[in-house]
Design a protein around this motif. Structure first.
Motif, short mmCIF file in Angstrom:
data_model
loop_
_atom_site.label_atom_id
_atom_site.label_comp_id
_atom_site.label_asym_id
_atom_site.label_seq_id
_atom_site.Cartn_x
_atom_site.Cartn_y
_atom_site.Cartn_z
N HIS A 203 0.84 -1.20 0.00
CA HIS A 203 0.00 0.00 0.00
C HIS A 203 0.87 1.25 0.00
O HIS A 203 2.07 1.18 0.24
N ASP B 276 6.30 3.91 5.00
CA ASP B 276 7.02 2.82 5.67
C ASP B 276 6.96 1.52 4.88
O ASP B 276 7.54 0.51 5.29
N HIS B 277 6.29 1.53 3.71
CA HIS B 277 6.21 0.33 2.86
C HIS B 277 6.82 0.54 1.47
O HIS B 277 6.95 -0.42 0.72
N ASP C 281 -0.57 -4.19 5.95
CA ASP C 281 -1.18 -3.60 7.14
C ASP C 281 -2.68 -3.74 7.00
O ASP C 281 -3.22 -3.45 5.93
N HIS D 51 -4.90 -0.22 11.98
CA HIS D 51 -4.41 -1.56 12.31
C HIS D 51 -5.36 -2.33 13.23
O HIS D 51 -6.03 -1.74 14.07
N HIS E 6 6.71 -5.61 11.63
CA HIS E 6 5.98 -4.34 11.79
C HIS E 6 5.44 -4.24 13.22
O HIS E 6 4.31 -3.82 13.46
ZN LIG Z 1 2.94 0.18 7.84
#
Ligand SMILES: [Zn+2]
Length: 440
Positions: free
Chosen positions: A93, A97-98, A182, A396, A418
């Protein structure tokens, strides 16, 4: 099948996992963790991006992997360039952070992501300061199966705090792997996450790579459902005739829709930043998602900051009837819900909100007690007499939901990623859990 963890281990974000089966090697995500380099960098002190990977390598922040990085990224390092040795990078996504390290990736390696994911990335690159390089993007929609040599990669949609988020099911000649990306179960589209769980369970995976952002010893931050964000904010809005501000994450389209709905239902107009307007505008003709059009929607306005020079992408907004300035906000306070990002707080000086105006903080509460940015935020609240309220739905799953999902999918082995507390997975689930270690 072999898996190497180059990031996302014992930390939140930075997911970078290599899956290898014979000669076929792919990456799942290519991100940068939120704590990346924090022992060396702070505030304005950061890696010198003009030197590509030089500083990252010198400080042992990134692995030196041959056949992965672009010639430019390697130019100032002691590593010499060689032809790509990886067949693809699959992005779950469109969060930093990805995918942030795509900027160093060899453009000869294809990058796979959802069709809508790429649209959002385009808007982000156009309106922000981040650029992630030119790549051979190959987009998919749920239902597609991507063949990489003998590997079969099936993306399955999940619900997260950005649209177009996916988990992956990877079939190889030597076993099946599932990766959650996530995900959450309390959002407006929890059925997407349910679809993923069902398909992942059906694949009878040998290995599951599972996120655990909220798997922690205790959770003391408030968490709403998306409807809870609406309900809480609705109550606040019903009780005031003053201006209401809100802030939310840049790609949280669901939250934008929640505040749009709130505005509509309370007879107000939703005033968004030009960045938000750009993102919603490019999503209006996306068949996979429904959003209000900020250029024409009768419940929306776009706030144009007073600038000496406008960015090229912003110029088309300035003359729109839907564009308003600080004077307009000042003279229509009770009729508006206005997006106010932290970096634009100085606009408050022009807007001059009446004391006791609302500020609905619709993103995560600070992670640390001594968060400087949070202190500054409070100083602005005090200075302008704003009433601060928290209303956020996390992207999350809760700790219990994560454990339940693992039980439902029932893999032979789970790698927690993660998360800052992988050992809690082991405590709960026992020997099926293997705590990953960094591969370099
Ligand atoms: Zn993330």
């Amino acid at each position: 099948m072999e898996i190497k963890f180059y990031g996302g281990v014992g930390t939140i974000g930075g997911n970078t996992f290599m899956v290898e089966d014979g000669d076929t090697k792919i990456f799942l995500d290519f991100g940068q963790s939120f704590s990346y380099g924090e022992q060396f960098f702070t505030g304005w002190l950061g890696a010198r991006e003009r030197f590509g990977l030089k500083d990252h390598f010198a400080l042992d922040l990134m692995p030196k992997i041959p056949g992965l990085y672009s010639p430019e990224a390697l130019e100032n390092t002691e590593c010499s360039y060689c032809e790509p040795q990886y067949q693809g990078v699959f992005i779950s996504h469109v969060h930093y952070d990805h995918l942030a390290h795509l900027s160093y990736l060899d453009p000869g390696i294809p990058v796979y992501m959802g069709e809508t994911t790429l649209r959002i990335l385009d808007s982000w690159e156009t309106t922000g300061i981040s650029g992630f390089g030119d790549h051979d993007y190959r987009t998919f929609r749920t239902g597609d199966v991507i063949k990489v040599d003998d590997m079969e990669v099936t993306p399955v949609h999940v619900d997260h705090s950005t649209p177009a988020a996916y988990g992956y099911i990877v079939h190889t000649g030597s076993g099946t792997l599932v990766y959650t990306g996530d995900l959450r179960l309390h959002g407006t589209h929890s059925h997407l996450t349910r679809d993923f769980i069902e398909q992942a369970a059906g694949a009878k995976p040998d290995i599951m790579i599972c996120e655990g952002t909220r798997v922690a010893p205790e959770e003391n931050r408030k968490n709403f459902t998306e409807q809870g964000v609406y309900d809480h904010s609705r109550k606040l809005l019903d009780d005031t005739d003053k201006l209401a501000f809100t802030c939310f994450y840049g790609r949280d389209v669901e939250r934008m829709k929640t505040f749009h709905r709130l505005a509509k239902d309370t007879g107000r107009k939703f005033v968004v930043s030009t960045k938000t307007a750009h993102l919603l505008r490019i999503l209006t003709d996306d068949p996979g998602i429904e959003v209000p059009d900020p250029f024409t929607d009768e419940n929306m306005l776009i706030y144009c900051r007073h600038m000496n020079r406008y960015n090229k992408w912003e110029r088309e907004f300035i003359d729109l009837e839907h564009c308003v300035d600080a004077n307009y906000i000042n003279s229509h306070q009770g009729d508006l819900i206005m997006q106010m990002d932290f970096i634009h707080f100085a606009e408050l000086i022009d807007i001059m909100p009446e004391p006791s105006s609302l500020f609905i903080h619709s993103q995560s509460e600070p992670f640390q007690e001594d968060d400087i940015e949070d202190e500054v935020k409070h100083n602005w609240m005090d200075r302008f007499g704003l009433e601060l309220h928290q209303a956020h739905a996390s992207g999350h799953c809760s700790r219990e939901e994560i454990f339940q999902i693992i039980r439902e999918i029932s893999p032979k082995k789970v790698y927690p990623v993660h998360t800052e507390f992988p050992e809690l997975f082991k405590q709960e689930l026992g020997t099926m859990v293997e705590i990953p270690t960094l591969a370099w």
